[in-house]
Scaffold this motif. Structure first.
Motif, PDB file in Angstrom:
ATOM      1  N   ASN A  55     -14.074   6.071  -6.043  1.00  0.00           N
ATOM      2  CA  ASN A  55     -14.105   6.229  -4.582  1.00  0.00           C
ATOM      3  C   ASN A  55     -12.880   5.627  -3.901  1.00  0.00           C
ATOM      4  OD1 ASN A  55     -17.505   5.581  -5.047  1.00  0.00           O
ATOM      5  ND2 ASN A  55     -16.784   7.528  -4.254  1.00  0.00           N
ATOM      6  N   TRP A  56     -11.703   5.818  -4.468  1.00  0.00           N
ATOM      7  CA  TRP A  56     -10.461   5.367  -3.813  1.00  0.00           C
ATOM      8  C   TRP A  56      -9.867   6.528  -3.028  1.00  0.00           C
ATOM      9  CZ3 TRP A  56      -6.951   2.157  -7.636  1.00  0.00           C
ATOM     10  CH2 TRP A  56      -7.590   0.951  -7.925  1.00  0.00           C
ATOM     11  N   ASP A  57     -10.091   6.587  -1.757  1.00  0.00           N
ATOM     12  CA  ASP A  57      -9.515   7.654  -0.940  1.00  0.00           C
ATOM     13  C   ASP A  57      -7.991   7.579  -0.897  1.00  0.00           C
ATOM     14  OD1 ASP A  57     -12.062   8.457  -0.421  1.00  0.00           O
ATOM     15  OD2 ASP A  57     -12.147   7.684   1.634  1.00  0.00           O
ATOM     16  N   GLU A  85     -14.501  10.225  -8.645  1.00  0.00           N
ATOM     17  CA  GLU A  85     -14.764  10.489  -7.224  1.00  0.00           C
ATOM     18  C   GLU A  85     -13.641   9.951  -6.336  1.00  0.00           C
ATOM     19  OE1 GLU A  85     -18.656   8.987  -6.378  1.00  0.00           O
ATOM     20  OE2 GLU A  85     -19.617  10.264  -7.862  1.00  0.00           O
ATOM     21  N   CYS A  86     -12.419  10.312  -6.695  1.00  0.00           N
ATOM     22  CA  CYS A  86     -11.247   9.973  -5.880  1.00  0.00           C
ATOM     23  C   CYS A  86     -10.762  11.285  -5.256  1.00  0.00           C
ATOM     24  CB  CYS A  86     -10.161   9.319  -6.724  1.00  0.00           C
ATOM     25  SG  CYS A  86     -10.662   7.713  -7.401  1.00  0.00           S
ATOM     26  N   PRO A  87     -11.177  11.594  -4.018  1.00  0.00           N
ATOM     27  CA  PRO A  87     -11.024  12.946  -3.472  1.00  0.00           C
ATOM     28  C   PRO A  87      -9.583  13.375  -3.227  1.00  0.00           C
ATOM     29  CG  PRO A  87     -11.841  11.437  -1.796  1.00  0.00           C
ATOM     30  CD  PRO A  87     -11.907  10.701  -3.102  1.00  0.00           C
ATOM     31  N   ASN A  88      -8.649  12.426  -3.089  1.00  0.00           N
ATOM     32  CA  ASN A  88      -7.262  12.780  -2.787  1.00  0.00           C
ATOM     33  C   ASN A  88      -6.330  12.629  -3.986  1.00  0.00           C
ATOM     34  OD1 ASN A  88      -7.804  13.276   0.031  1.00  0.00           O
ATOM     35  ND2 ASN A  88      -7.991  11.061   0.269  1.00  0.00           N
ATOM     36  N   LEU A 119      -7.305  17.273  -7.980  1.00  0.00           N
ATOM     37  CA  LEU A 119      -6.454  17.075  -9.153  1.00  0.00           C
ATOM     38  C   LEU A 119      -5.766  18.379  -9.545  1.00  0.00           C
ATOM     39  CD1 LEU A 119      -5.711  15.038 -11.528  1.00  0.00           C
ATOM     40  CD2 LEU A 119      -7.476  16.265 -12.814  1.00  0.00           C
ATOM     41  N   VAL A 120      -4.440  18.329  -9.667  1.00  0.00           N
ATOM     42  CA  VAL A 120      -3.694  19.530 -10.059  1.00  0.00           C
ATOM     43  C   VAL A 120      -2.822  19.296 -11.288  1.00  0.00           C
ATOM     44  CG1 VAL A 120      -3.666  20.555  -7.746  1.00  0.00           C
ATOM     45  CG2 VAL A 120      -1.838  18.983  -8.408  1.00  0.00           C
ATOM     46  N   GLU A 121      -2.548  18.047 -11.627  1.00  0.00           N
ATOM     47  CA  GLU A 121      -1.665  17.742 -12.748  1.00  0.00           C
ATOM     48  C   GLU A 121      -2.237  16.564 -13.535  1.00  0.00           C
ATOM     49  OE1 GLU A 121       1.764  18.316 -15.124  1.00  0.00           O
ATOM     50  OE2 GLU A 121       1.107  19.502 -13.398  1.00  0.00           O
ATOM     51  N   ILE A 122      -2.573  16.778 -14.796  1.00  0.00           N
ATOM     52  CA  ILE A 122      -3.092  15.707 -15.640  1.00  0.00           C
ATOM     53  C   ILE A 122      -2.008  14.646 -15.818  1.00  0.00           C
ATOM     54  CG2 ILE A 122      -3.981  15.127 -17.920  1.00  0.00           C
ATOM     55  CD1 ILE A 122      -5.902  16.722 -16.261  1.00  0.00           C
TER      56      ILE A 122
END
Length: 331
Positions: free
Chosen positions: A102-104, A127-130, A163-166
């Motif tokens: 939960n780190w926004d 659960e880190c939405p950004n 998430l777009v890049e591992i």
């Protein structure tokens, strides 16, 4: 000795004076408190939750050198000691397991932070939405990135919808577990360099559509689970290099029409095979299907409604989830 403190800064100060604590949970009630932090020599597990910021005890940030704690497990929820708070991370040079939840404010893989955590073996990002993953260009340089987290064995990224890049991983990693990341389209080609990788799981990533051609270089890969990826239409050629593969699960991937020749060569060596909600593959593996002859020696199979055992339970037990490494100091 264990202790839980929620919403009382005076008790938090009291806890700082205890010298026999092994497990500690500190959580702000309203999210507006600042935690005055100092390491406990005896501490083994620590949970910090919902603080507005973290500052060192008795000094302004940067004015005090803090002795590293021997803490092995750290879980932080709804608070992010940023790159400007490097004093905090220097306290955890012996850390083995880190759970970030939960780190926004977490956007990119914090390379500078991880440069201090050379003992880390397990990282959970939940659960880190950004969180976007790695930057296209590493901020610390390729040579440093390659030696970050030299002991990392397990990385779990769960429910990070942007998430777009591992993140680029250490060559030591053995388990990569990606779940519920709806914008992730692919795994990068450098995955083939992860020669120690034994378990790979992609679960409920609805946009995911590409595995790298370098998959065949994962000679130690034992378990491959791809579940709930409705846009994945094919697997790459060259997978005959997966000589150690023992568990294969393909579920809820309806666009996959066939397995590549290289992977078919390994099917007869599997211990467990699970094909479900992949109608084309199910047809090939069922009676009179063109792959049917490959599965006669497999100990555990589940193809559609055909099953030799309670394969769901067996596969879950066989796949060592990173989640099990994320302690709860509140328990």
């Amino acid at each position: 000795m264990s202790m839980t403190v929620k919403g009382n800064k005076y008790l938090s100060c009291f806890a700082a004076g205890l010298t026999t604590l092994h497990k500690l949970s500190l959580e702000s009630q309203d999210g507006n408190e600042t935690l005055s932090f100092q390491p406990w020599e005896s501490l083994n597990e620590l949970f910090l939750g919902n603080y507005n910021s973290i500052v060192p005890v008795g000094a302004k940030e940067g004015e005090q050198s803090i002795t590293p704690t021997k803490c092995q497990s750290l879980e932080i929820s709804k608070v992010f000691p940023s790159n400007t708070s490097l004093w905090f991370w220097k306290c955890f040079t012996f850390l083995n397991s880190l759970c970030i939840k939960n780190w926004d404010s977490l956007i990119y893989w914090p390379e500078e932070v991880f440069s201090f955590l050379n003992c880390l073996e397990h990282i959970n990002v939940i659960e880190c939405p950004n969180f976007l993953g790695s930057k296209l260009e590493s901020t610390v340089g390729t040579s440093i990135t390659e030696v970050l987290l030299p002991k990392l064995q397990c990385l779990l990224i769960d429910n990070c919808p942007n998430l777009v890049e591992i993140p680029k991983c250490s060559l030591s990693i053995q388990e990569l577990d990606i779940q519920c990341c709806s914008k992730l389209h692919y795994l990068p080609e450098w995955l083939g360099n992860m020669v120690a990788l034994k378990w790979l799981k992609i679960w409920e990533c609805e946009s995911f559509n590409t595995l790298p051609l370098s998959m065949g270089d994962l000679a130690r890969l034992e378990s491959l689970l791809i579940i709930g990826c409705p846009n994945l239409a094919y697997l790459p050629e060259g997978m005959e290099g997966l000589k150690a593969l023992k568990q294969l699960s393909m579920r809820e991937c309806p666009k996959i029409r066939a397995l590549p020749e290289g992977l078919l060569q390994q099917v007869k060596n599997l211990n467990q095979l699970w094909i479900e909600d992949c109608p084309h593959l199910e047809r090939h593996f069922r009676k009179y299907g063109k792959y049917r002859h490959l599965i006669s020696e497999i100990q555990l199979t589940n193809v559609g409604e055909e099953s030799t055992s309670n394969l769901l339970k067996d596969l879950v037990l066989a796949f060592p989830s990173c989640k099990n490494t994320c302690f709860s100091a509140r328990s």
